[in-house]
Design a protein around this motif. Structure first.
Motif, PDB file in Angstrom:
ATOM      1  N   HIS A  14       0.863  -1.191   0.000  1.00 57.55           N
ATOM      2  CA  HIS A  14       0.000   0.000   0.000  1.00 57.55           C
ATOM      3  C   HIS A  14       0.892   1.231   0.000  1.00 57.55           C
ATOM      4  O   HIS A  14       1.559   1.530   0.987  1.00 57.55           O
ATOM      5  CB  HIS A  14      -0.903   0.012   1.239  1.00 57.55           C
ATOM      6  N   GLU A  25      -3.966   5.090   5.475  1.00 52.18           N
ATOM      7  CA  GLU A  25      -4.349   5.385   4.075  1.00 52.18           C
ATOM      8  C   GLU A  25      -5.758   5.971   3.982  1.00 52.18           C
ATOM      9  O   GLU A  25      -6.135   6.491   2.932  1.00 52.18           O
ATOM     10  CB  GLU A  25      -4.182   4.129   3.207  1.00 52.18           C
ATOM     11  N   TRP A  26      -6.499   5.912   5.060  1.00 51.58           N
ATOM     12  CA  TRP A  26      -7.835   6.529   5.094  1.00 51.58           C
ATOM     13  C   TRP A  26      -7.782   7.932   5.695  1.00 51.58           C
ATOM     14  O   TRP A  26      -8.823   8.454   6.125  1.00 51.58           O
ATOM     15  CB  TRP A  26      -8.794   5.668   5.927  1.00 51.58           C
ATOM     16  N   HIS A  73      -5.579   4.066  -4.797  1.00 47.86           N
ATOM     17  CA  HIS A  73      -6.323   3.734  -3.573  1.00 47.86           C
ATOM     18  C   HIS A  73      -7.565   4.626  -3.490  1.00 47.86           C
ATOM     19  O   HIS A  73      -7.891   5.337  -4.452  1.00 47.86           O
ATOM     20  CB  HIS A  73      -5.434   3.816  -2.319  1.00 47.86           C
ATOM     21  N   HIS A  74      -8.279   4.564  -2.346  1.00 44.26           N
ATOM     22  CA  HIS A  74      -9.558   5.279  -2.247  1.00 44.26           C
ATOM     23  C   HIS A  74      -9.414   6.782  -2.487  1.00 44.26           C
ATOM     24  O   HIS A  74     -10.358   7.442  -2.922  1.00 44.26           O
ATOM     25  CB  HIS A  74     -10.208   5.047  -0.878  1.00 44.26           C
ATOM     26  N   ASP A 181     -11.217  -3.300  -4.916  1.00 43.28           N
ATOM     27  CA  ASP A 181     -11.622  -3.035  -3.528  1.00 43.28           C
ATOM     28  C   ASP A 181     -12.545  -1.805  -3.512  1.00 43.28           C
ATOM     29  O   ASP A 181     -12.124  -0.753  -3.958  1.00 43.28           O
ATOM     30  CB  ASP A 181     -10.343  -2.769  -2.735  1.00 43.28           C
ATOM     31  N   GLU A 234     -10.171 -10.401   5.829  1.00 38.43           N
ATOM     32  CA  GLU A 234      -9.222  -9.313   6.103  1.00 38.43           C
ATOM     33  C   GLU A 234      -8.937  -9.196   7.596  1.00 38.43           C
ATOM     34  O   GLU A 234      -9.864  -9.086   8.392  1.00 38.43           O
ATOM     35  CB  GLU A 234      -9.847  -8.009   5.584  1.00 38.43           C
TER      36      GLU A 234
HETATM   37  C1  GLC Z   1     -10.023  -2.287   3.180  1.00 34.61           C
HETATM   38  C2  GLC Z   1      -9.590  -0.843   3.277  1.00 34.61           C
HETATM   39  C3  GLC Z   1      -8.355  -0.549   2.576  1.00 34.61           C
HETATM   40  C4  GLC Z   1      -7.359  -1.645   2.332  1.00 34.61           C
HETATM   41  C5  GLC Z   1      -8.024  -2.963   2.087  1.00 34.61           C
HETATM   42  C6  GLC Z   1      -7.051  -4.113   1.999  1.00 34.61           C
HETATM   43  O1  GLC Z   1     -11.012  -2.528   2.315  1.00 34.61           O
HETATM   44  O2  GLC Z   1     -10.571   0.015   2.814  1.00 34.61           O
HETATM   45  O3  GLC Z   1      -7.775   0.605   3.046  1.00 34.61           O
HETATM   46  O4  GLC Z   1      -6.736  -1.306   1.176  1.00 34.61           O
HETATM   47  O5  GLC Z   1      -9.001  -3.217   2.976  1.00 34.61           O
HETATM   48  O6  GLC Z   1      -7.682  -5.340   2.089  1.00 34.61           O
END
Ligand code: GLC
Length: 413
Positions: A14, A25-26, A73-74, A181, A234
């Protein structure tokens, strides 16, 4: 899926401009940032120490066989040179297509190539509101929601998705894995659903562009026959993996809690916990993808490096109990304090000593007449045994071998 289920172990990466904030990352969502407030990370993103060959070598040394990098990413920032946006690495001080460099370096080291691509996009002007969007966080009222949604058009965003996925699956040679994702909130107006992505059509496009590709299950197509190739539990604990037996799955896990680089996070898993995840995944017939969040300068930080080094040591000695292995046939009971993996092609059973027995013996219940030979895996040293009724008792050295989790290899009849 054959290569993937044999390989068992991969690296997730990431990396993006959120690595500069160094607090998840959020961060854009968590701190309710607007595009303007987030812009500083774009303006100053300069990964001057980015050396993907070094990354690939560390992954390979740790025994990882494939990698998956966040191409977007998001937050919507693209590490690749997309024709369809200006919000990309080539327009930052990095000035280059970081995805291309990753692909070349990892491929050269013999690793399989995966792309993570976020279906969410907190930067795109046509991406509609939902309950994860940063702009909704400060005022969740319907009036604000409607105001923010004005002029946004998901049809245009769907086209953007298709265009970018087409670029990623056309411009970088053979891509082995696509990790999309994510989709959530079935029946909920503030979730995002398969229809929002045009998921069925998108998946058809993906399979057409890369017929050999493996796709994760986060498109929201659980009810669709060809809706994804593997499940993605996860951040679950090892004890939560047993129910996945018999399915095709990969658990994704971090070294600490966050996926993106998080400077001040101190909840790093120790070597034993990381190995437990790897071994328990294989002992339940699944894969592990372990995540690194490189710094904004482009390096793995010292905690990630140390963890990878320990994994390398262990895998150098014990990878035979991981690759090509799965859960043991039912006739083999799991001895106390151990986990079993099994290689069908060689008929070898691996007993992982999660705790080293204080008695220096290990009872293999009901194993009489099933074993030809027993040794430690790390040094091929013989382990003597005696038969007690239907059981076999292994006579272990008093001192635990210098291996975090020692593995006993049983050559079966
Ligand atoms: C989640 C999160 C994210 C991450 C991902 C990895 O969905 O939103 O930040 O990248 O999981 O599995």
């Amino acid at each position: 899926m054959a290569w993937w289920t044999n390989d068992r172990f991969g690296m997730f990466i990431h990396w993006g401009i959120y690595s500069m904030a160094a607090r998840h990352e959020w961060v854009k969502h968590n701190e309710h940032m607007t595009n303007e407030e987030y812009q500083k990370y774009f303006d100053f993103f300069d990964p001057d120490q980015f050396d993907p060959t070094a990354w690939a070598k560390q992954a390979k040394a740790a025994g990882m066989k494939y990698a998956v990098l966040t191409t977007k990413h998001h937050d919507g920032f693209c590490l690749f040179d997309s024709k369809y946006t200006d919000y990309k690495a080539t327009n930052t001080p990095a000035h280059r297509d970081l995805v291309r460099e990753y692909v070349n370096a990892f491929r050269a080291q013999g690793l399989k190539i995966g792309f993570y691509y976020s279906l969410l996009d907190w930067h795109h002007p046509d991406y509609t509101m939902d309950d994860a969007h940063p702009l909704v966080q400060m005022d969740t009222s319907q009036a604000n929601y409607d105001r923010l949604n004005k002029g946004r058009d998901m049809r245009k965003y769907r086209q953007y998705l298709r265009d970018q996925i087409t670029e990623l699956l056309t411009n970088y040679g053979k891509i082995d894995i696509l990790w999309l994702d994510w989709t959530w909130g079935k029946g909920d107006k503030r979730g995002k659903h398969a229809e929002d992505w045009g998921a069925v059509e998108l998946l058809k496009l993906i399979r057409k562009l890369q017929p050999g590709i493996i796709v994760d299950n986060r498109l929201g197509l659980d009810d669709y026959a060809d809706g994804g190739d593997f499940e993605t539990p996860e951040q679950v604990s090892p004890t939560q993996l047993a129910p996945y037996r018999g399915k095709t799955w990969e658990t994704c896990q971090t070294f600490s809690g966050s996926w993106g680089y998080y400077r001040d996070e101190n909840s790093w898993k120790n070597d034993h916990q990381l190995l437990d995840l790897l071994i328990t995944s294989v002992a339940n017939g699944g894969n592990l993808i372990l995540n690194v969040g490189p710094t904004a300068r482009g390096e793995f930080d010292y905690r990630a490096k140390n963890a990878l080094d320990s994994l390398s040591l262990w895998m150098h000695a014990n990878s035979r109990s991981i690759y090509n292995c799965t859960y043991a046939p039912e006739e083999f009971k799991v001895p106390e304090g151990t986990r079993l993996t099994y290689d069908k092609s060689t008929r070898r059973l691996y007993v992982h000593l999660m705790e080293y027995p204080g008695t220096h013996t290990l009872v293999l219940p009901g194993y009489k007449d099933k074993i030809r030979y027993v040794q430690f895996l790390h040094d091929a040293s013989e382990i003597k045994s005696k038969v007690d009724g239907a059981d076999v008792t292994l006579l272990l050295p008093e001192r635990k071998p210098n291996v975090e989790i020692p593995v006993i290899e049983l050559m079966l009849k």
